[in-house]
Scaffold this motif. Structure first.
Motif, PDB file in Angstrom:
ATOM      1  N   UNK A   1       0.744  -1.332   0.025  1.00 25.24           N
ATOM      2  CA  UNK A   1       0.110  -0.057   0.170  1.00 25.24           C
ATOM      3  C   UNK A   1       0.888   1.464  -0.034  1.00 25.24           C
ATOM      4  N   UNK A   2       1.936   1.102   0.703  1.00 22.66           N
ATOM      5  CA  UNK A   2       2.853   2.377   0.763  1.00 22.66           C
ATOM      6  C   UNK A   2       3.629   2.640  -0.473  1.00 22.66           C
ATOM      7  N   UNK A   3       4.019   1.450  -1.172  1.00 17.58           N
ATOM      8  CA  UNK A   3       4.653   1.684  -2.556  1.00 17.58           C
ATOM      9  C   UNK A   3       3.515   2.215  -3.619  1.00 17.58           C
ATOM     10  N   UNK A   4       2.319   1.835  -3.420  1.00 13.73           N
ATOM     11  CA  UNK A   4       1.046   2.074  -4.290  1.00 13.73           C
ATOM     12  C   UNK A   4       0.920   3.753  -4.200  1.00 13.73           C
ATOM     13  N   UNK A   5       0.841   4.203  -3.056  1.00 11.22           N
ATOM     14  CA  UNK A   5       0.793   5.532  -2.487  1.00 11.22           C
ATOM     15  C   UNK A   5       1.795   6.338  -2.983  1.00 11.22           C
ATOM     16  N   UNK A   6       3.026   6.004  -3.039  1.00  6.89           N
ATOM     17  CA  UNK A   6       4.330   6.546  -3.495  1.00  6.89           C
ATOM     18  C   UNK A   6       4.137   6.713  -5.191  1.00  6.89           C
ATOM     19  N   UNK A   7       3.949   5.460  -5.588  1.00  9.55           N
ATOM     20  CA  UNK A   7       3.909   5.550  -7.131  1.00  9.55           C
ATOM     21  C   UNK A   7       2.771   6.376  -7.841  1.00  9.55           C
ATOM     22  N   UNK A   8       1.570   6.476  -7.189  1.00  6.42           N
ATOM     23  CA  UNK A   8       0.466   7.215  -7.646  1.00  6.42           C
ATOM     24  C   UNK A   8       0.818   8.795  -7.533  1.00  6.42           C
ATOM     25  N   UNK A   9       1.263   9.100  -6.358  1.00  3.27           N
ATOM     26  CA  UNK A   9       1.903  10.496  -5.937  1.00  3.27           C
ATOM     27  C   UNK A   9       3.030  10.778  -7.173  1.00  3.27           C
ATOM     28  N   UNK A  10       3.807  10.032  -7.658  1.00  2.00           N
ATOM     29  CA  UNK A  10       4.812  10.272  -8.495  1.00  2.00           C
ATOM     30  C   UNK A  10       4.336  10.317  -9.824  1.00  2.00           C
ATOM     31  N   UNK A  11       3.221   9.708 -10.213  1.00  2.00           N
ATOM     32  CA  UNK A  11       2.387   9.451 -11.490  1.00  2.00           C
ATOM     33  C   UNK A  11       1.741  11.121 -11.595  1.00  2.00           C
ATOM     34  N   UNK A  12       1.046  11.449 -10.824  1.00  2.00           N
ATOM     35  CA  UNK A  12       0.271  12.700 -10.632  1.00  2.00           C
ATOM     36  C   UNK A  12       1.094  13.738 -10.762  1.00  2.00           C
ATOM     37  N   UNK A  13       2.417  13.799 -10.074  1.00  2.00           N
ATOM     38  CA  UNK A  13       3.470  15.042 -10.105  1.00  2.00           C
ATOM     39  C   UNK A  13       4.042  14.929 -11.557  1.00  2.00           C
ATOM     40  N   UNK A  14       4.296  13.851 -11.963  1.00  2.00           N
ATOM     41  CA  UNK A  14       4.949  13.891 -13.541  1.00  2.00           C
ATOM     42  C   UNK A  14       4.059  14.262 -14.518  1.00  2.00           C
ATOM     43  N   UNK A  15       2.393  13.974 -14.407  1.00  2.00           N
ATOM     44  CA  UNK A  15       1.579  14.511 -15.225  1.00  2.00           C
ATOM     45  C   UNK A  15       1.294  15.915 -15.002  1.00  2.00           C
ATOM     46  N   UNK A  16       1.423  16.494 -14.177  1.00  2.00           N
ATOM     47  CA  UNK A  16       1.317  17.946 -13.760  1.00  2.00           C
ATOM     48  C   UNK A  16       2.600  18.741 -14.238  1.00  2.00           C
ATOM     49  N   UNK A  17       3.943  18.231 -14.189  1.00  2.00           N
ATOM     50  CA  UNK A  17       5.048  18.532 -14.733  1.00  2.00           C
ATOM     51  C   UNK A  17       5.151  18.644 -16.098  1.00  2.00           C
ATOM     52  N   UNK A  18       4.640  17.626 -16.920  1.00  2.00           N
ATOM     53  CA  UNK A  18       4.498  17.220 -18.180  1.00  2.00           C
ATOM     54  C   UNK A  18       3.419  18.646 -18.856  1.00  2.00           C
ATOM     55  N   UNK A  19       2.429  18.759 -18.475  1.00  2.00           N
ATOM     56  CA  UNK A  19       1.591  19.853 -18.785  1.00  2.00           C
ATOM     57  C   UNK A  19       2.562  21.210 -18.542  1.00  2.00           C
ATOM     58  N   UNK A  20       3.034  21.711 -17.516  1.00  2.00           N
ATOM     59  CA  UNK A  20       3.882  22.680 -17.641  1.00  2.00           C
ATOM     60  C   UNK A  20       4.820  22.744 -18.690  1.00  2.00           C
ATOM     61  N   UNK A  21       5.795  21.813 -18.726  1.00  2.00           N
ATOM     62  CA  UNK A  21       6.854  21.757 -19.894  1.00  2.00           C
ATOM     63  C   UNK A  21       6.616  22.041 -21.244  1.00  2.00           C
ATOM     64  N   UNK A  22       5.126  21.461 -21.426  1.00  2.00           N
ATOM     65  CA  UNK A  22       4.696  21.438 -22.725  1.00  2.00           C
ATOM     66  C   UNK A  22       4.522  22.808 -23.261  1.00  2.00           C
ATOM     67  N   UNK A  23       4.227  23.493 -22.389  1.00  2.00           N
ATOM     68  CA  UNK A  23       3.835  25.029 -22.508  1.00  2.00           C
ATOM     69  C   UNK A  23       5.215  25.943 -22.992  1.00  2.00           C
ATOM     70  N   UNK A  24       6.222  25.190 -22.756  1.00  3.65           N
ATOM     71  CA  UNK A  24       7.494  26.067 -22.827  1.00  3.65           C
ATOM     72  C   UNK A  24       8.354  25.609 -24.249  1.00  3.65           C
ATOM     73  N   UNK A  25       8.751  26.707 -24.723  1.00  2.00           N
ATOM     74  CA  UNK A  25       9.769  26.279 -26.030  1.00  2.00           C
ATOM     75  C   UNK A  25      10.730  25.370 -25.302  1.00  2.00           C
ATOM     76  N   UNK A  26      11.068  24.248 -26.323  1.00  2.00           N
ATOM     77  CA  UNK A  26      12.090  23.221 -25.789  1.00  2.00           C
ATOM     78  C   UNK A  26      11.702  22.354 -24.567  1.00  2.00           C
ATOM     79  N   UNK A  27      10.549  22.469 -24.253  1.00  3.06           N
ATOM     80  CA  UNK A  27      10.217  21.620 -22.833  1.00  3.06           C
ATOM     81  C   UNK A  27       9.642  20.336 -23.624  1.00  3.06           C
ATOM     82  N   UNK A  28       9.741  19.965 -24.767  1.00  3.59           N
ATOM     83  CA  UNK A  28       9.097  18.692 -25.204  1.00  3.59           C
ATOM     84  C   UNK A  28       9.769  17.411 -24.617  1.00  3.59           C
ATOM     85  N   UNK A  29      11.090  17.520 -24.501  1.00  5.93           N
ATOM     86  CA  UNK A  29      11.897  16.429 -23.999  1.00  5.93           C
ATOM     87  C   UNK A  29      11.528  16.244 -22.635  1.00  5.93           C
TER      88      UNK A  29
END
Length: 124
Positions: free
Chosen positions: A76-104
């Motif tokens: 359960x602890x691992x699942x919580x950590x993975x879900x947190x990581x997944x959500x933070x990564x998706x948020x960060x991807x959205x922010x990066x996509x709006x930046x020139x050169x942020x695609x990678x």
């Protein structure tokens, strides 16, 4: 036959765990690099990119450490950590996509989120 399936499941579990840890490491690198390119005294948007990049790198790094520790956290602890990581990564991807050169960086974030999703599925 059951022990063979169990052994195959164990190998798949370990492969998925390693793939997720590797994706977290790549994402942490990409986010740290992207954050370092942002001027801390720049625009509000640049500050958001910098903050999200740093946070994502730290969460990915922490997730990688959790996955490297064999029995410190329960499933359960691992699942919580993975879900947190997944959500933070998706948020960060959205922010990066709006930046020139942020695609990678955005791609590394999305790849990491997918690896977390895939690994969570093995815990079910």
């Amino acid at each position: 036959m059951t022990s063979m399936t169990t052994q195959q499941e164990l190998f798949q579990f370990l492969e998925d765990r390693f793939a997720c840890a590797q994706a977290c490491t790549e994402c942490a690198r990409a986010c740290a690099l992207r954050a370092s390119l942002m001027d801390p005294d720049g625009t509000e948007e640049q500050e958001l990119v910098r903050r999200k990049g740093i946070m994502c790198a730290e969460v990915c790094d922490a997730t990688c450490r959790v996955l490297a520790e064999q029995n410190r956290l329960d499933e359960d602890g691992i699942r919580v950590q993975l879900e947190w990581c997944r959500l933070v990564c998706l948020e960060c991807a959205q922010v990066f996509e709006r930046q020139p050169g942020g695609e990678e960086g955005a791609k590394a974030c999305r790849d990491c989120a997918q690896a977390c999703t895939d690994f969570i599925a093995t815990l079910a």
